[in-house]
Scaffold this active site. Structure first.
Site, PDB file in Angstrom:
ATOM      1  N   ASP A 112       0.862  -1.187   0.000  1.00  0.00           N
ATOM      2  CA  ASP A 112       0.000   0.000   0.000  1.00  0.00           C
ATOM      3  C   ASP A 112       0.901   1.242   0.000  1.00  0.00           C
ATOM      4  O   ASP A 112       1.696   1.435   0.928  1.00  0.00           O
ATOM      5  CB  ASP A 112      -0.891  -0.039   1.254  1.00  0.00           C
ATOM      6  CG  ASP A 112      -1.852   1.130   1.314  1.00  0.00           C
ATOM      7  OD1 ASP A 112      -1.797   2.025   0.444  1.00  0.00           O
ATOM      8  OD2 ASP A 112      -2.663   1.165   2.259  1.00  0.00           O
ATOM      9  N   ASP A 160      -3.385   2.110  -5.554  1.00  0.00           N
ATOM     10  CA  ASP A 160      -2.102   2.048  -4.827  1.00  0.00           C
ATOM     11  C   ASP A 160      -1.961   0.836  -3.921  1.00  0.00           C
ATOM     12  O   ASP A 160      -1.066   0.791  -3.080  1.00  0.00           O
ATOM     13  CB  ASP A 160      -1.902   3.334  -4.010  1.00  0.00           C
ATOM     14  CG  ASP A 160      -2.678   3.321  -2.703  1.00  0.00           C
ATOM     15  OD1 ASP A 160      -3.778   2.749  -2.666  1.00  0.00           O
ATOM     16  OD2 ASP A 160      -2.171   3.879  -1.717  1.00  0.00           O
ATOM     17  N   GLU A 161      -2.834  -0.149  -4.093  1.00  0.00           N
ATOM     18  CA  GLU A 161      -2.878  -1.235  -3.118  1.00  0.00           C
ATOM     19  C   GLU A 161      -3.096  -2.575  -3.805  1.00  0.00           C
ATOM     20  O   GLU A 161      -3.923  -2.672  -4.709  1.00  0.00           O
ATOM     21  CB  GLU A 161      -4.099  -0.960  -2.234  1.00  0.00           C
ATOM     22  CG  GLU A 161      -3.983  -1.353  -0.817  1.00  0.00           C
ATOM     23  CD  GLU A 161      -5.302  -1.051  -0.103  1.00  0.00           C
ATOM     24  OE1 GLU A 161      -5.765  -1.907   0.621  1.00  0.00           O
ATOM     25  OE2 GLU A 161      -5.871   0.035  -0.301  1.00  0.00           O
TER      26      GLU A 161
HETATM   27  P1  TTP Z   1      -5.321   5.059   0.690  1.00  0.00           P
HETATM   28  O1  TTP Z   1      -4.300   4.023   0.428  1.00  0.00           O
HETATM   29  O2  TTP Z   1      -6.494   4.708   1.537  1.00  0.00           O
HETATM   30  O3  TTP Z   1      -4.649   6.312   1.392  1.00  0.00           O
HETATM   31  P2  TTP Z   1      -3.236   6.973   1.123  1.00  0.00           P
HETATM   32  O4  TTP Z   1      -2.398   6.161   0.178  1.00  0.00           O
HETATM   33  O5  TTP Z   1      -3.445   8.379   0.694  1.00  0.00           O
HETATM   34  O6  TTP Z   1      -2.583   6.982   2.563  1.00  0.00           O
HETATM   35  P3  TTP Z   1      -1.992   5.760   3.408  1.00  0.00           P
HETATM   36  O7  TTP Z   1      -0.551   6.113   3.631  1.00  0.00           O
HETATM   37  O8  TTP Z   1      -2.766   5.756   4.669  1.00  0.00           O
HETATM   38  O9  TTP Z   1      -2.174   4.524   2.582  1.00  0.00           O
HETATM   39  O10 TTP Z   1      -5.882   5.606  -0.680  1.00  0.00           O
HETATM   40  C1  TTP Z   1      -5.096   5.708  -1.857  1.00  0.00           C
HETATM   41  C2  TTP Z   1      -5.483   6.945  -2.645  1.00  0.00           C
HETATM   42  O11 TTP Z   1      -6.872   6.908  -2.963  1.00  0.00           O
HETATM   43  C3  TTP Z   1      -5.262   8.229  -1.900  1.00  0.00           C
HETATM   44  O12 TTP Z   1      -3.930   8.716  -2.032  1.00  0.00           O
HETATM   45  C4  TTP Z   1      -6.285   9.150  -2.517  1.00  0.00           C
HETATM   46  C5  TTP Z   1      -7.416   8.238  -2.929  1.00  0.00           C
HETATM   47  N1  TTP Z   1      -8.526   8.331  -1.939  1.00  0.00           N
HETATM   48  C6  TTP Z   1      -9.565   9.229  -2.202  1.00  0.00           C
HETATM   49  O13 TTP Z   1      -9.581   9.888  -3.246  1.00  0.00           O
HETATM   50  N2  TTP Z   1     -10.557   9.338  -1.288  1.00  0.00           N
HETATM   51  C7  TTP Z   1     -10.594   8.631  -0.117  1.00  0.00           C
HETATM   52  O14 TTP Z   1     -11.520   8.783   0.706  1.00  0.00           O
HETATM   53  C8  TTP Z   1      -9.516   7.714   0.135  1.00  0.00           C
HETATM   54  C9  TTP Z   1      -9.496   6.925   1.412  1.00  0.00           C
HETATM   55  C10 TTP Z   1      -8.511   7.612  -0.797  1.00  0.00           C
HETATM   56 MG    MG Z   2      -2.169   4.067   0.421  1.00  0.00          MG
END
Ligand code: TTP
Ligand code: MG
Length: 361
Positions: free
Chosen positions: A9, A104-105
């Protein structure tokens, strides 16, 4: 055999891409999202902004109240998609068993991967380094024997962290795991659990399945399993696999064709077991063998019209090992599958003449 699952992730993904491309956005609270004037919402923010309580899905206006110095930049979806494409390319360089969950996951099942000496920990570390080098962002990874624990682990040392929960550590890890970390336990369920004095998975285990079902409905059964660290969900690829194979490197080289043929039954047995685990959507289109000689050159031989039968493999192997007058280090057996569309047209496949194809490397 215990499975090896990696969950990857990216850290504050959209924000990380923006910080990579614009130095002025680094070392200060920043977010990606819509402006506060247009009732915008934060998509994500960097870790500096998180210290102020800024979160995904929060109204930008509210985020700015929490953190007045917050810089909010608009989305650049094309850049995020390109980074995501490269990330998947890196995952697929290790295995086809990749299940993307979002841009991203992803989950990877690396149980059968031989790279990095088969060590899931080393594969995860290599993936993190490669992505850092190729894309310029950090990815956190979790390694364990189930999707459930790999995902929790990837969050454990975020950002830029790796957390491994080995099979012998699962029991201890799960016992101490706060229930709020369990996927599916939202605010309401967590509140209810608190009232029942359930804080960790150990506490969950003091209830039997019936009691859990009484309190939490259909989720009770799953909750009981997860509290014991049980999660049999498979990594589901969006793409169907094209082939399946097993191979063996022998401690001592096999001197001749006869010695190779003697190894066939065991290899075929392994292949048959693995084939039986696949869904019925897979139709074998042909068989192939792989041979690595003592000089480390590899040859594969496949033939249309063959299947995963002993006779077919005996024939293929006989020919393949005669290609070089050398002893043999490794033998592999495999099958290729039809494209899904071909399934409906199975009857027509006979129209194509049987032929040979071979690859030298
Ligand atoms: P996530 O992997 O949930 O969050 P992140 O990568 O920004 O942070 P983390 O370090 O906690 O993993 O989500 C991936 C991308 O998806 C994030 O960068 C932006 C998008 N996203 C949205 O547009 N809206 C949302 O509510 C969420 C949770 C994510
Ligand atoms: Mg992320």
């Amino acid at each position: 055999m215990a499975r090896k699952i990696i969950h990857c992730d990216a850290d504050c993904f959209y924000a990380a891409i923006e910080m990579r491309d614009d130095l002025t956005l680094r070392n200060r609270p920043m977010a990606v999202g819509g402006g506060s004037d247009r009732r915008g919402v934060i998509s994500t923010c960097n870790y500096e902004a998180r210290q102020f309580g800024v979160r995904s899905a929060m109204a930008s206006a509210h985020a700015l109240k929490l953190c007045p110095s917050l810089v909010i930049v608009p989305h650049r979806m094309e850049a995020y998609k390109e980074a995501s494409r490269v990330m998947r390319e890196v995952f697929h360089s290790y295995t086809d068993l990749v299940e993307p969950l979002s841009l991203d996951e992803a989950y990877l099942d690396v149980s059968e991967v031989t790279a990095c000496g088969g060590s899931a920990t080393r594969i995860a570390e290599e993936i993190r380094q490669t992505i850092k080098q190729r894309i310029g962002i950090t990815v956190s990874a979790g390694v364990s024997n189930s999707k459930y624990l790999a995902k929790i682990a990837s969050d454990w040392h975020k950002p830029d962290g790796l957390c491994v929960i080995r099979p012998d550590q699962v029991e201890d890890f799960v016992r101490h795991l706060p229930v709020t970390k369990i996927h599916g336990v939202g605010k309401v369920t967590a509140e209810k659990m608190k009232r029942l004095n359930i804080h960790t998975c150990s506490d969950v285990r003091t209830f039997d399945v019936l009691e859990l079902t009484r309190h939490f409905g259909a989720f009770g059964q799953r909750l009981s399993e997860l509290a014991q660290g049980i999660d049999h969900r498979e990594v589901k690829t969006s793409k169907l696999r094209k082939s399946l194979s097993v191979e063996h490197t022998y401690p001592e080289d096999l001197p001749d064709a006869r010695a190779c043929q003697q190894r066939l039954p065991q290899l075929l047995e392994e292949l048959t077991v693995r084939l039986s685990r696949l869904s019925e959507d897979y139709l074998v289109s042909k068989a192939f063998v792989k041979v690595k000689f003592s000089d480390f050159t590899t040859t594969t031989l496949e033939r249309a019209g063959t299947g995963a039968t002993m006779d077919d493999y005996v024939g293929l192997l006989e020919e393949a090992v005669l290609r070089k007058p050398l002893s043999i280090r490794l033998l592999g057996l495999g099958v290729r599958f039809d494209e899904p569309v071909a399934k409906a047209q199975q009857g027509q496949l006979e129209l194509f003449p049987a032929g040979f194809s071979e690859v030298f490397s």
